[in-house]
Scaffold this motif. Structure first.
Motif, short mmCIF file in Angstrom:
data_model
loop_
_atom_site.label_atom_id
_atom_site.label_comp_id
_atom_site.label_asym_id
_atom_site.label_seq_id
_atom_site.Cartn_x
_atom_site.Cartn_y
_atom_site.Cartn_z
N SER A 185 0.82 -1.20 0.00
CA SER A 185 0.00 0.00 0.00
C SER A 185 0.86 1.26 0.00
O SER A 185 1.87 1.33 0.70
N GLY A 186 0.45 2.22 -0.81
CA GLY A 186 1.07 3.54 -0.76
C GLY A 186 2.39 3.68 -1.49
O GLY A 186 2.74 4.76 -1.93
N THR A 189 2.39 2.26 -6.09
CA THR A 189 1.78 3.08 -7.15
C THR A 189 0.85 2.27 -8.06
O THR A 189 0.86 2.45 -9.28
N LYS A 190 0.07 1.41 -7.46
CA LYS A 190 -0.81 0.53 -8.25
C LYS A 190 -1.92 1.33 -8.96
O LYS A 190 -2.10 1.21 -10.16
N THR A 191 -2.63 2.13 -8.15
CA THR A 191 -3.72 2.90 -8.76
C THR A 191 -3.16 3.85 -9.80
O THR A 191 -3.74 4.05 -10.87
N SER A 192 -1.99 4.42 -9.51
CA SER A 192 -1.40 5.39 -10.43
C SER A 192 -1.05 4.75 -11.77
O SER A 192 -1.31 5.33 -12.82
N LYS A 219 -12.27 2.79 -2.84
CA LYS A 219 -11.52 3.38 -1.72
C LYS A 219 -11.66 4.90 -1.71
O LYS A 219 -11.14 5.57 -2.61
N LYS A 538 9.02 4.59 -5.61
CA LYS A 538 7.75 4.92 -6.26
C LYS A 538 7.99 5.25 -7.73
O LYS A 538 8.95 5.95 -8.06
N GLY A 539 7.13 4.79 -8.57
CA GLY A 539 7.25 5.13 -9.99
C GLY A 539 8.09 4.14 -10.77
O GLY A 539 8.24 4.28 -11.98
N PHE A 556 7.65 5.12 -14.76
CA PHE A 556 6.57 5.88 -15.41
C PHE A 556 6.37 7.19 -14.65
O PHE A 556 6.64 7.27 -13.45
N PRO A 557 5.93 8.23 -15.37
CA PRO A 557 5.69 9.51 -14.69
C PRO A 557 4.40 9.46 -13.91
O PRO A 557 3.53 8.63 -14.21
N ARG A 558 4.23 10.33 -12.93
CA ARG A 558 2.96 10.35 -12.20
C ARG A 558 1.82 10.64 -13.18
O ARG A 558 2.02 11.39 -14.14
N1 LIG Z 1 5.25 7.60 -11.15
C1 LIG Z 1 5.35 8.02 -9.90
N2 LIG Z 1 6.48 8.50 -9.42
C2 LIG Z 1 6.58 8.90 -8.14
N3 LIG Z 1 5.58 8.88 -7.26
C3 LIG Z 1 4.41 8.39 -7.67
C4 LIG Z 1 4.24 7.92 -9.02
N4 LIG Z 1 2.99 7.51 -9.15
C5 LIG Z 1 2.39 7.70 -7.96
N5 LIG Z 1 3.23 8.22 -7.08
C6 LIG Z 1 2.91 8.57 -5.68
O1 LIG Z 1 2.83 7.38 -4.92
C7 LIG Z 1 1.80 7.46 -3.96
C8 LIG Z 1 0.95 6.20 -3.95
O2 LIG Z 1 0.37 6.01 -5.19
P1 LIG Z 1 -0.92 5.10 -5.38
O3 LIG Z 1 -2.08 5.66 -4.70
O4 LIG Z 1 -1.04 4.84 -6.85
O5 LIG Z 1 -0.48 3.76 -4.62
P2 LIG Z 1 -1.30 2.41 -4.39
O6 LIG Z 1 -0.35 1.29 -4.61
O7 LIG Z 1 -2.52 2.40 -5.22
O8 LIG Z 1 -1.65 2.49 -2.85
P3 LIG Z 1 -2.87 1.80 -2.08
O9 LIG Z 1 -2.57 0.35 -1.98
O10 LIG Z 1 -2.88 2.47 -0.76
O11 LIG Z 1 -4.10 2.05 -2.88
C9 LIG Z 1 1.01 8.70 -4.29
O12 LIG Z 1 1.28 9.64 -3.30
C10 LIG Z 1 1.53 9.16 -5.60
O13 LIG Z 1 1.61 10.57 -5.70
#
Ligand SMILES: Nc1ncnc2c1ncn2[C@@H]1O[C@H](COP(=O)(O)OP(=O)(O)OP(=O)(O)O)[C@@H](O)[C@H]1O
Ligand SMILES: [Mg+2]
Length: 663
Positions: A185-186, A189-192, A219, A538-539, A556-558
């Motif tokens: 989690s967090g 960056t799955k959702t991203s 969520k 992240k990313g 990948f970019p945000r």
């Molecule tokens: N490409 C990226 N580069 C750097 N940071 C990123 C990138 N994509 C997302 N983030 C940052 O990472 C954080 C978590 O992203 P995200 O919500 O996609 O995670 P997740 O795996 O879906 O988490 P969860 O399991 O809690 O849903 C966010 O704060 C987001 O801004």
């Protein structure tokens, strides 16, 4: 940098690649057709995940590989020799006169050989760092990148950033399909990545017939700002977009759907800021919508053979049947929950002899046990109480635009705040309806990407067999023939039903825990890759795709979409509104230019139930000029009687029911 001139391969072009090492093979560590070894200097920019190219000394073959392991050593036979030579003083070791030669020794897995046949062990040759072209070739992207490529991110090595493409034929069919993302989690960056990939699919997919996406928001405010631009993408991130030939922009066509709260006037979503409600619609289903999926709503243990038989009888003979058969206690068409309630009451009255026609005794009615009928009645009627806000008593439903789905449009169904039972019902019905319409080619688009987050919750690998899990299995096994593609994400892949993840053509891994990686499912993953996954930033993600012979790391970019935190700060969700304010907002959903005072004037002095009824009718049929339509739809005198009285087609029968109800 050494410039090499390739004699036999790539005759027409002189390639410029940086030489970084040389292939070596020993009896103990030979090269095979799947992997090879090479050494490099200490300062070479090679590491785990680096893509390299080998040109054999005969210049007959090109071999592309990805580094999976690395070691470093010197000519020292045993640590004791170093200890003796530095007289036990570490500082002396630093200033020793002869520095021991040290090399880096890497093992790479073969990604591709040119020519591919015959399959031979890798020969000795020089090793070069891959450039864009080499990355394209090594991942076999040269065959599809221009036609069916969907950018997923950049392969990064030092200054080199090469686009990596998934093949849409393998991502959204027909060759393979489905995508799964896993990671903690967090940080993963799955959702991203799902948002990014949807955007890249919408921008790059060239297939005919159109593609739309249905996302279930489970969520908080995760997917609620898809149409708002990110405010702080860095110049580096914008450059990444450019390199991937993508525009950094939010989704242009997004529609939100949410059920009401129990009060039936406040929508059950966090997207309630006045500036954002224009594309939020109500999701509300009546008897017709629910009855086909009644098994979802009933407890699995409740549906024994007897109950099942009675349910089938109801759907076949009673509900929404034009043939009004009084033998089955029908006095009018059973269209909504109120009608159904009355129908059940008639059965109970008849079977208890209240109607003076005690023909079948008290325990049976038309071959069905009264106890079974009561059980089904209690469960079905309970739906209304349990799923308040989603289920409506009247016959007017608000639904996704079935038959009119549009190309490159995102439909978000917000079920984050409803109870699990209502979530199950929404998932199941939406997915089944998609399947039905894709099968009959009547949806409006040929492909639909369905995103389900928290998959381990909805399709866990435990023995429980929910209706929803069955539906998800069905999509993953048969969806690709229909164009129904499952994009899913969860924290722990090991907890998801095996056949669902097993059917995903493409898998993505973000940062993961060692505990999770210790599971059997990851046993094929090289240990160095696993180690890298536990510290992934992240990313950065690991990709498995049918065209790639090995796991590939990409960046990948945000997403160019406002994050949920920024969104919630900028568009604060309104607290629960009182009836009047909630109605004003509902009208503004239909036309944001309506004035609050005009809306107030229209609803003043009218019974709340009548306002809700007329508004529902307006949302369904009168969106063009909502307030005018609403005023016309309002009944002059608020009806004293129940819904059934006013909606029955046959006034004679209405009287009958009234008499019956009042007796
Ligand atoms: N490409 C990226 N580069 C750097 N940071 C990123 C990138 N994509 C997302 N983030 C940052 O990472 C954080 C978590 O992203 P995200 O919500 O996609 O995670 P997740 O795996 O879906 O988490 P969860 O399991 O809690 O849903 C966010 O704060 C987001 O801004
Ligand atoms: Mg997430």
């Amino acid at each position: 940098m050494e410039v090499i001139k390739d004699k036999d391969i790539n005759k027409s072009q002189e390639i410029q690649l940086e030489i970084v090492g040389r292939v070596v093979a020993t009896e103990k560590n030979p090269n095979t057709a799947q992997s090879f070894n090479f050494w490099t200097n200490l300062d070479s920019p090679v590491g785990i995940g680096t893509i390299v190219k080998v040109i054999d000394d005969e210049a007959k073959r090109e071999i592309y590989g990805i580094v999976t392991e690395g070691i470093s050593y010197t000519d020292l036979a045993a640590p004791i020799h170093d200890y003796i030579s530095s007289e036990g003083d570490p500082n002396l070791g630093l200033t020793a006169q002869t520095k021991r030669p040290e090399i880096r020794y890497y093992t790479a897995s073969v990604l591709k050989m040119v020519p591919e046949e015959p399959i031979q062990p890798v020969s000795i040759g020089n090793v070069y760092l891959a450039d864009d072209e080499a990355v394209r070739k090594s991942l076999r992207m040269d065959k599809y990148a221009d036609e069916t490529g969907i950018p997923i991110g950049l392969y990064v090595n030092g200054d080199n950033q090469s686009p990596v493409y998934l093949d849409s034929k393998f991502l959204i069919g027909p060759e393979a399909a489905h995508l799964n993302v896993t990671g903690v989690s967090g940080l993963a960056t799955k959702t991203s990545i799902i948002e990014f990939l949807l955007s890249s699919t919408f921008q790059h997919y060239k297939g005919e017939g159109g593609v739309a996406a249905v996302l279930f928001n489970v969520k908080g405010s995760d997917l609620l700002f898809l149409d708002q631009a990110a405010e702080n993408l860095s110049p580096e991130e914008l450059k990444m977009y450019e390199k991937l030939q993508m525009e950094a922009k939010p989704f242009e066509k997004v529609h939100y759907y949410a059920p009401y709260k129990a009060d039936k006037v406040n929508l059950n979503t966090l997207r309630t800021h006045e500036d954002l409600v224009h594309n939020v619609s109500a999701l509300s289903w009546g008897l017709k919508e629910v009855i086909d999926h009644v098994q979802v709503v009933l407890n699995k243990d409740d549906v024994d053979a007897k109950a099942d038989a009675f349910l089938s009888f109801m759907s076949e003979k009673v509900i929404d049947n034009d043939k009004i058969d009084s033998f089955y206690c029908m006095h009018k068409k059973i269209e909504n929950f109120n009608d159904l309630d009355e129908w059940f009451q008639r059965i109970f009255a008849e079977s208890s002899g209240e109607d003076g026609n005690n023909s079948e005794g008290k325990s049976q009615w038309r071959g069905h046990a009264i106890a079974t009928i009561r059980k089904v009645y209690n469960r079905i009627m309970n739906i209304n109480t349990r799923c308040k806000g989603l289920i409506t008593n009247d016959s007017v439903s608000h639904d996704l635009p079935w038959g009119n789905f549009e190309d490159r449009t995102v439909y978000v169904v917000d079920v984050a705040n409803v109870i699990p039972l209502a979530q199950d019902l929404v998932f199941t019905r939406v997915v089944e309806k998609l399947r039905e319409q894709l099968e009959s080619k009547s949806l409006g688009v040929d492909k639909v990407l369905v995103f389900v987050d928290e998959l381990n919750k909805y399709a866990s690998n435990d023995s429980g067999n929910s209706y929803l899990k069955q539906t998800l299995l069905e999509i993953s096994e048969r969806g690709r023939y229909l164009g129904l593609i499952l994009f899913s994400a969860q924290q722990f892949k090991s907890q998801v039903h095996k056949r669902i993840v097993g059917n995903c053509g493409t898998s993505i891994y973000g940062r993961m825990d060692m505990d999770e990686l210790a599971n059997q499912g990851y046993s094929v993953m090289p240990s160095t890759i696993k180690a890298e996954l536990t510290v992934l930033e992240k990313g950065k993600l690991l990709i498995r795709h049918p065209h790639f012979n090995q796991y590939i790391f990409v960046r990948f970019p945000r997403p160019a979409i406002m994050t949920s935190q920024d969104g919630m700060n900028k568009f604060k969700s309104a607290p629960e509104r009182n009836f009047e304010d909630a109605m004003i907002l509902n009208f503004k959903r239909l036309d944001k230019n309506l004035r609050a005072t005009d809306i107030k004037d229209a609803i003043i002095g009218v019974e709340p139930d009548e306002i809700i009824r007329a508004f529902n009718e307006t949302e369904r049929k009168g969106k063009e000029k909502p307030l005018e339509f609403f005023k016309k739809a309002l009944r002059k005198k608020p009806p004293r009687q129940s819904f059934t009285d006013t909606h029955s087609k046959s006034p004679v029968i209405v009287e009958d029911i009234d008499d019956w109800l009042n007796n």
